[in-house]
Design a protein around this motif. Structure first.
Motif, short mmCIF file in Angstrom:
data_model
loop_
_atom_site.label_atom_id
_atom_site.label_comp_id
_atom_site.label_asym_id
_atom_site.label_seq_id
_atom_site.Cartn_x
_atom_site.Cartn_y
_atom_site.Cartn_z
N LYS A 110 0.83 -1.20 0.00
CA LYS A 110 0.00 0.00 0.00
C LYS A 110 0.87 1.26 0.00
N LEU A 111 0.80 2.01 -1.07
CA LEU A 111 1.55 3.25 -1.23
C LEU A 111 0.57 4.40 -1.40
N ILE A 112 0.80 5.48 -0.67
CA ILE A 112 -0.06 6.66 -0.74
C ILE A 112 0.69 7.74 -1.52
N VAL A 113 0.02 8.32 -2.50
CA VAL A 113 0.64 9.38 -3.30
C VAL A 113 -0.28 10.60 -3.27
N TYR A 114 0.26 11.70 -2.78
CA TYR A 114 -0.45 12.97 -2.75
C TYR A 114 0.00 13.84 -3.92
N GLY A 115 -0.87 14.76 -4.30
CA GLY A 115 -0.55 15.68 -5.39
C GLY A 115 -0.93 15.17 -6.75
N THR A 116 -1.69 14.08 -6.82
CA THR A 116 -1.98 13.46 -8.11
C THR A 116 -2.86 14.34 -9.00
N GLY A 117 -3.50 15.34 -8.40
CA GLY A 117 -4.31 16.26 -9.20
C GLY A 117 -3.60 17.54 -9.58
N THR A 118 -2.31 17.68 -9.22
CA THR A 118 -1.61 18.95 -9.44
C THR A 118 -1.04 19.09 -10.85
N ALA A 119 -1.09 18.03 -11.64
CA ALA A 119 -0.72 18.09 -13.06
C ALA A 119 -1.68 17.19 -13.82
N THR A 120 -2.05 17.61 -14.99
CA THR A 120 -3.03 16.85 -15.77
C THR A 120 -2.52 15.46 -16.15
N GLN A 121 -1.20 15.30 -16.19
CA GLN A 121 -0.62 14.03 -16.63
C GLN A 121 -0.42 13.01 -15.52
N TRP A 122 -0.52 13.43 -14.25
CA TRP A 122 -0.06 12.57 -13.17
C TRP A 122 -0.81 11.24 -13.07
N ASP A 123 -2.12 11.25 -13.16
CA ASP A 123 -2.87 10.01 -12.98
C ASP A 123 -2.48 8.97 -14.03
N ASP A 124 -2.44 9.37 -15.27
CA ASP A 124 -2.07 8.44 -16.33
C ASP A 124 -0.63 7.94 -16.16
N LEU A 125 0.25 8.85 -15.75
CA LEU A 125 1.65 8.48 -15.55
C LEU A 125 1.78 7.41 -14.46
N LEU A 126 1.11 7.62 -13.33
CA LEU A 126 1.20 6.66 -12.23
C LEU A 126 0.61 5.31 -12.63
N THR A 127 -0.50 5.34 -13.34
CA THR A 127 -1.12 4.08 -13.77
C THR A 127 -0.17 3.29 -14.67
N ARG A 128 0.46 3.99 -15.59
CA ARG A 128 1.37 3.31 -16.53
C ARG A 128 2.60 2.77 -15.80
N LEU A 129 3.21 3.58 -14.94
CA LEU A 129 4.42 3.14 -14.25
C LEU A 129 4.13 2.01 -13.28
N ASN A 130 2.97 2.04 -12.65
CA ASN A 130 2.68 1.05 -11.63
C ASN A 130 2.41 -0.34 -12.19
N GLU A 131 2.22 -0.45 -13.49
CA GLU A 131 2.11 -1.78 -14.09
C GLU A 131 3.37 -2.60 -13.84
N LYS A 132 4.48 -1.93 -13.76
CA LYS A 132 5.76 -2.58 -13.49
C LYS A 132 5.98 -2.80 -11.99
N HIS A 133 5.54 -1.85 -11.15
CA HIS A 133 5.94 -1.87 -9.74
C HIS A 133 4.92 -2.56 -8.83
N GLY A 134 3.66 -2.62 -9.21
CA GLY A 134 2.69 -3.42 -8.50
C GLY A 134 2.27 -2.94 -7.13
N PHE A 135 2.24 -1.62 -6.92
CA PHE A 135 1.74 -1.09 -5.66
C PHE A 135 0.21 -1.01 -5.66
N GLN A 136 -0.36 -1.03 -4.47
CA GLN A 136 -1.77 -0.68 -4.29
C GLN A 136 -1.79 0.81 -3.94
#
Length: 467
Positions: free
Chosen positions: A268-294
């Motif tokens: 379980k990883l908590i990430v704040y600030g995900t709404g501060t750039a329009t790209q952040w949500d998509d970026l995290l989703t794509r990167l997390n396919e490799k890292h496997g965090f909740q």
């Protein structure tokens, strides 16, 4: 200058080699993490991470309180690590230290003068704690003393058409010494080790730096690594940096912050600030396919850590956090409870995020998000809804803004106001406000004295439950 840096690097190596001697309590654990370190790349990284947390949270550093010898030792250690990694550190008179003056600890929760207090010839009165009120009986904040402080800064230069643009990756290295204001065991004078808060973030930041520097090809954008000081007292280090940045803020495209990343549980990883750039949500989703965090996502850019100073300057931020625990701000926040492998995994995600931001042709598009994150680092205090302005250097608690729909906004308090008193408590800075706020509970009606454009005003605020 080169000779001085080489000497500095040798001093760092001696510190690392003598680690089992200066951290006897953790000697067995240090040996455990050193064992088999050559087996895999992951094991090597884990050993580095463990050694850093063990040293920063050792008894020798005495909790890394602001202005302490232990904090200076931590700064030297981090600078030595930056140098060993191969980063540029001859930034401030040949060294990596951005020096400034920070407020020292001020009186907390002091009541206004009462009958029997002494008055001086000007009509001002002074109570037994040394706090003054003016001739009209208005409490005046105690004079704030200043102490030496320093951020530790290093640079990994980029190459290409965007090499003049910067990504900041930061973590704070100070903690609470032997129980400064902020301790959740206020009567304790034991060392508050701060293994998770925030030796873990510093260790992870150094691992990110090592991974990025080791890349065969330079990144298209510059990376500035900063170990901030004074975070526990009010984000003083990051507030100073944005006032006096190494590179212009208009060329700073993002800030990635690591604070308390040592207790990963159930992925379980908590990430704040995900709404501060329009790209952040998509970026995290794509990167997390490799890292496997909740991943639990929070859009807010403001919150009680150093990313707030950057978001206040309209810079997109991401803040990585593995959650709170019962040892937070207590002497028991020690290395034996750290999930070293989890730290390495968080560092790998942050490194990949930095690469993705650096390699994207377009810089992250800033987005304003209302409110501020209220996570466990704010403890159990009632909710007021204020957003601090750390760029102000004057008595009182200066506000950059207020949360939409929060108690402060509802009654008319707004950005630019300076809080001078909360109920009967004198407010000299953010620490005073935080301490005073904890004296109240949700539902209390509190009179707030503020200064606005040189004039004093009063507001009656109804506090809400913690968020």
């Amino acid at each position: 200058m080169l000779a001085e840096l080489k000497k500095f690097g040798r001093r760092h190596v001696l510190i690392v080699r003598s680690l089992p001697l200066v951290a006897i309590a953790w000697a067995g654990m240090a040996a455990l993490w050193q064992a088999n370190a050559e087996e895999t790349t992951e094991a090597v990284a884990n050993a580095r991470l463990a050694r850093t947390v063990i040293y920063l949270s050792s008894d020798e550093l005495e909790g890394r309180g602001l202005g302490s010898k232990g904090l200076d030792l931590a700064a030297d250690y981090i600078a030595g690590q930056f140098h060993e990694i191969g980063l540029k550190i001859d930034l401030y008179d040949g060294m990596p230290f951005q020096k400034f003056k920070a407020p020292s600890t001020s009186p907390h929760g002091v009541k206004p003068p009462t009958a029997g207090d002494n008055s001086d010839r000007s009509g001002n009165s002074t109570n037994s704690a040394g706090n003054k009120s003016d001739a009209n009986g208005i409490p005046q904040p105690a004079e704030t003393k200043r102490i030496d402080a320093k951020n530790v800064v290093a640079v990994l230069e980029g190459e290409g058409p965007h090499s003049d643009e910067t990504i900041v990756i930061g973590a704070h290295y100070d903690h609470l010494g032997r129980g400064e204001p902020g301790s959740l065991e206020p009567e304790s004078h034991e060392i508050h080790h701060g293994a998770d808060d925030n030796a873990s973030g510093v260790a992870a930041m150094l691992e990110v730096a090592r991974q990025l520097e080791a890349r065969e090809k330079k990144l298209p954008r510059r990376i500035v690594f900063i170990a901030f000081t004074g975070e526990e007292r009010g984000l003083y280090g990051s507030a100073h940096y944005v006032k006096d940045p190494l590179v212009p803020l208009e060329k700073t495209v993002a800030m990635l912050n690591l604070d308390m990343v040592g207790r990963l549980t159930d992925d379980k990883l908590i990430v704040y600030g995900t709404g501060t750039a329009t790209q952040w949500d998509d970026l995290l989703t794509r990167l997390n396919e490799k890292h496997g965090f909740q991943i639990t996502r929070h859009p807010e850019g403001f919150g009680p850590s150093d990313h707030s100073s950057f978001y206040a300057k309209q810079i997109p931020v991401l803040f990585f956090f593995t959650g709170t625990h019962k040892e937070y701000h207590r002497p028991s926040d020690t290395f034996d409870k750290i999930n070293v492998d989890g730290m390495r995994r968080v560092a790998a995600l942050v490194a990949d995020a930095a690469v993705a931001v650096a390699e994207n042709d377009a810089r992250p598009a800033y987005k304003e998000v209302g409110g501020q994150s209220q996570f466990a680092k704010s403890g159990d205090r009632p909710y007021f809804g204020s957003i601090p302005d750390f760029s102000q250097d004057q008595p009182g608690y200066a506000l950059m803004g207020v949360s939409k729909g929060g108690p402060a906004e509802v009654v008319g308090i707004k950005g630019g106001d300076i809080i001078l008193r909360l109920g009967d408590y004198i407010i000299g800075n953010l620490e005073d406000f935080d301490t005073a706020l904890r004296k109240f509970k949700a539902g209390d009606h509190v009179t707030v004295l503020i200064k606005r454009n040189g004039e004093e005003k009063k507001f009656d605020v109804t506090l809400e439950p913690p968020r």
